[in-house]
Design an enzyme around this catalytic site. Structure first.
Site, mmCIF file in Angstrom:
data_model
loop_
_atom_site.group_PDB
_atom_site.id
_atom_site.type_symbol
_atom_site.label_atom_id
_atom_site.label_comp_id
_atom_site.label_asym_id
_atom_site.label_seq_id
_atom_site.Cartn_x
_atom_site.Cartn_y
_atom_site.Cartn_z
ATOM 1 N N TYR A 96 8.296 8.473 63.305
ATOM 2 C CA TYR A 96 7.740 7.066 63.835
ATOM 3 C C TYR A 96 6.859 7.055 64.899
ATOM 4 O O TYR A 96 5.789 6.524 64.976
ATOM 5 C CB TYR A 96 8.792 6.215 64.097
ATOM 6 C CG TYR A 96 8.490 4.990 64.699
ATOM 7 C CD1 TYR A 96 8.016 3.886 64.078
ATOM 8 C CD2 TYR A 96 8.718 4.851 65.994
ATOM 9 C CE1 TYR A 96 7.763 2.457 64.729
ATOM 10 C CE2 TYR A 96 8.513 3.322 66.576
ATOM 11 C CZ TYR A 96 7.808 2.538 66.063
ATOM 12 O OH TYR A 96 7.815 1.359 66.677
ATOM 13 N N SER B 77 3.535 2.088 70.166
ATOM 14 C CA SER B 77 4.885 1.819 70.671
ATOM 15 C C SER B 77 4.856 2.967 71.789
ATOM 16 O O SER B 77 4.079 3.939 71.690
ATOM 17 C CB SER B 77 5.826 2.404 69.516
ATOM 18 O OG SER B 77 7.190 2.624 70.048
HETATM 19 P P1 NAP Z 1 10.677 -6.568 62.947
HETATM 20 O O1 NAP Z 1 11.506 -7.692 63.906
HETATM 21 O O2 NAP Z 1 11.393 -5.800 62.408
HETATM 22 O O3 NAP Z 1 9.500 -7.576 62.220
HETATM 23 C C1 NAP Z 1 8.955 -6.823 61.278
HETATM 24 C C2 NAP Z 1 8.041 -7.677 60.672
HETATM 25 O O4 NAP Z 1 6.940 -6.891 59.901
HETATM 26 C C3 NAP Z 1 8.524 -8.817 59.784
HETATM 27 O O5 NAP Z 1 7.733 -10.133 59.763
HETATM 28 C C4 NAP Z 1 8.304 -8.095 58.358
HETATM 29 O O6 NAP Z 1 8.103 -8.846 57.312
HETATM 30 C C5 NAP Z 1 7.086 -7.381 58.719
HETATM 31 N N1 NAP Z 1 6.924 -6.129 57.697
HETATM 32 C C6 NAP Z 1 7.787 -5.079 57.819
HETATM 33 N N2 NAP Z 1 7.344 -4.272 56.744
HETATM 34 C C7 NAP Z 1 5.963 -4.843 56.251
HETATM 35 C C8 NAP Z 1 5.066 -4.590 55.268
HETATM 36 N N3 NAP Z 1 5.143 -3.438 54.580
HETATM 37 N N4 NAP Z 1 3.999 -5.414 54.894
HETATM 38 C C9 NAP Z 1 4.143 -6.388 55.541
HETATM 39 N N5 NAP Z 1 4.850 -6.918 56.639
HETATM 40 C C10 NAP Z 1 5.865 -6.128 57.008
HETATM 41 O O7 NAP Z 1 9.529 -5.684 63.771
HETATM 42 P P2 NAP Z 1 8.885 -5.803 65.464
HETATM 43 O O8 NAP Z 1 10.252 -5.118 66.298
HETATM 44 O O9 NAP Z 1 8.814 -7.275 65.818
HETATM 45 O O10 NAP Z 1 7.903 -4.784 65.374
HETATM 46 C C11 NAP Z 1 6.598 -5.306 65.410
HETATM 47 C C12 NAP Z 1 5.604 -4.115 65.681
HETATM 48 O O11 NAP Z 1 5.793 -3.642 67.186
HETATM 49 C C13 NAP Z 1 5.847 -2.891 65.035
HETATM 50 O O12 NAP Z 1 4.560 -2.176 64.466
HETATM 51 C C14 NAP Z 1 6.635 -2.076 65.538
HETATM 52 O O13 NAP Z 1 6.678 -0.565 65.305
HETATM 53 C C15 NAP Z 1 6.165 -2.234 67.158
HETATM 54 N N6 NAP Z 1 7.201 -1.859 68.127
HETATM 55 C C16 NAP Z 1 8.339 -2.393 68.186
HETATM 56 C C17 NAP Z 1 9.386 -2.425 69.151
HETATM 57 C C18 NAP Z 1 10.734 -2.843 69.324
HETATM 58 O O14 NAP Z 1 11.514 -2.274 70.134
HETATM 59 N N7 NAP Z 1 10.993 -3.816 68.600
HETATM 60 C C19 NAP Z 1 8.797 -1.128 70.351
HETATM 61 C C20 NAP Z 1 7.714 -0.692 70.241
HETATM 62 C C21 NAP Z 1 6.842 -1.106 69.000
HETATM 63 P P3 NAP Z 1 9.530 -9.659 56.587
HETATM 64 O O15 NAP Z 1 10.035 -10.528 57.621
HETATM 65 O O16 NAP Z 1 8.757 -10.328 55.460
HETATM 66 O O17 NAP Z 1 10.154 -8.628 56.073
#
Ligand code: NAP
Length: 255
Positions: free
Chosen positions: A164, A150
């Site tokens: 985080y 991130s």
């Molecule tokens: P999201 O929309 O909240 O989706 C999270 C996904 O991860 C869902 O499919 C969820 O599964 C799964 N998940 C959560 N906890 C889990 C666990 N303990 N074991 C297995 N699966 C799990 O997240 P996102 O925004 O796409 O983020 C994806 C990655 O990008 C993360 O590593 C996050 O830190 C990183 N990131 C995101 C952003 C942002 O602004 N969105 C920015 C920088 C980095 P379920 O659907 O089954 O709950």
């Protein structure tokens, strides 16, 4: 489109953790369009994971869904055992599953939240990487591991989720060291650091309106769409990035 590699082989199967929604789901679709078969991991939302799998099959690639909480070691072992028995060789792992915990100042953040975030974002990713390396070595594949980091690792996320940000910085150091350790085997390890992206993660952190609040501070003036991050991850995981390892690519709209 012919997705075979120059030597005629198939680009192979990718495991993507947290692939039911958000960046993980978009990455699964982008990688499938590049000719990969996908193992989609999810934690709780089976319906979303099934829908992504259907979309991948509609592209003409194979898709398998496996429930596992990557914050639990026994779930990770079960997931990789299932892969070994039902699929066999993996050609890549995308450590995408990640959580923030509730938004707020560090001093208000519960110790249990900090431990859970590190358990999922760091220890879970490390254990998945170890299991993936075992699979690569057992099957003789020169696989790739992409750790989804991130921009928070560089900003520190003061007032929002310092813990985080620290977990993602740990992941970046892991990427660097592991890449150097396994490079001689032809295995690549890279990171991809997204900027803020339009997914459910902001609502899960307790501030659904966060995107509108922070957009003016981003040089491009907006948050990323998940597909914009996914294209970068899918490229890093592809043979087109064959000389990229040990680095974390920032994809953050100019931050
Ligand atoms: P999201 O929309 O909240 O989706 C999270 C996904 O991860 C869902 O499919 C969820 O599964 C799964 N998940 C959560 N906890 C889990 C666990 N303990 N074991 C297995 N699966 C799990 O997240 P996102 O925004 O796409 O983020 C994806 C990655 O990008 C993360 O590593 C996050 O830190 C990183 N990131 C995101 C952003 C942002 O602004 N969105 C920015 C920088 C980095 P379920 O659907 O089954 O709950």
């Amino acid at each position: 489109m012919n997705h075979r590699l120059p030597d005629g082989s198939d680009p192979g199967t990718l495991l993507i953790t947290g692939a039911g929604r958000g960046i993980g789901a978009a990455t699964a679709l982008a990688a499938a369009r590049l000719g990969r078969d996908i193992v989609l991991n999810y934690a709780r939302d089976e319906q979303s994971a099934r829908a992504v799998a259907e979309s991948i099959r509609a592209i003409g690639r194979k898709a398998t869904i496996i429930q596992a909480d990557v914050g639990r070691g026994e779930d990770i072992r079960r997931m990789f055992d299932t892969i070994e028995h039902e699929i066999g060789p993996l050609h890549g792992l995308i450590n995408n599953a990640g959580i923030t915990g509730p938004i707020g100042p560090f001093t208000d953040t519960a110790q249990a939240t900090i431990e859970h975030v590190f358990q999922v974002n760091v220890l879970g990713a490390m254990q998945c990487a170890r299991e993936a390396l075992s699979n690569f070595r057992r099957h003789g594949t020169q696989g790739v591991i992409i750790n989804v980091s991130s921009i928070a690792a560089r900003t520190g996320s003061p007032g929002e989720y310092v813990h985080y940000a620290a977990s993602k910085a740990a992941l970046d150091a892991f990427t660097l060291g592991l890449a150097k350790e396994v490079a001689a085997e032809g295995i690549r390890v890279c990171g991809l650091a997204p900027g803020s992206t339009l997914t459910d993660i902001h609502a899960a952190a307790g501030e659904p309106a966060r995107p509108a609040r922070i957009a003016p501070g981003i040089p491009l003036g907006r948050l990323a769409q998940p597909a914009e991050i996914a294209e970068a991850i899918a490229w890093l995981a592809s043979p087109a990035a064959s000389y990229v390892t040990g680095t974390t690519l920032v994809c953050a709209g100019g931050l």
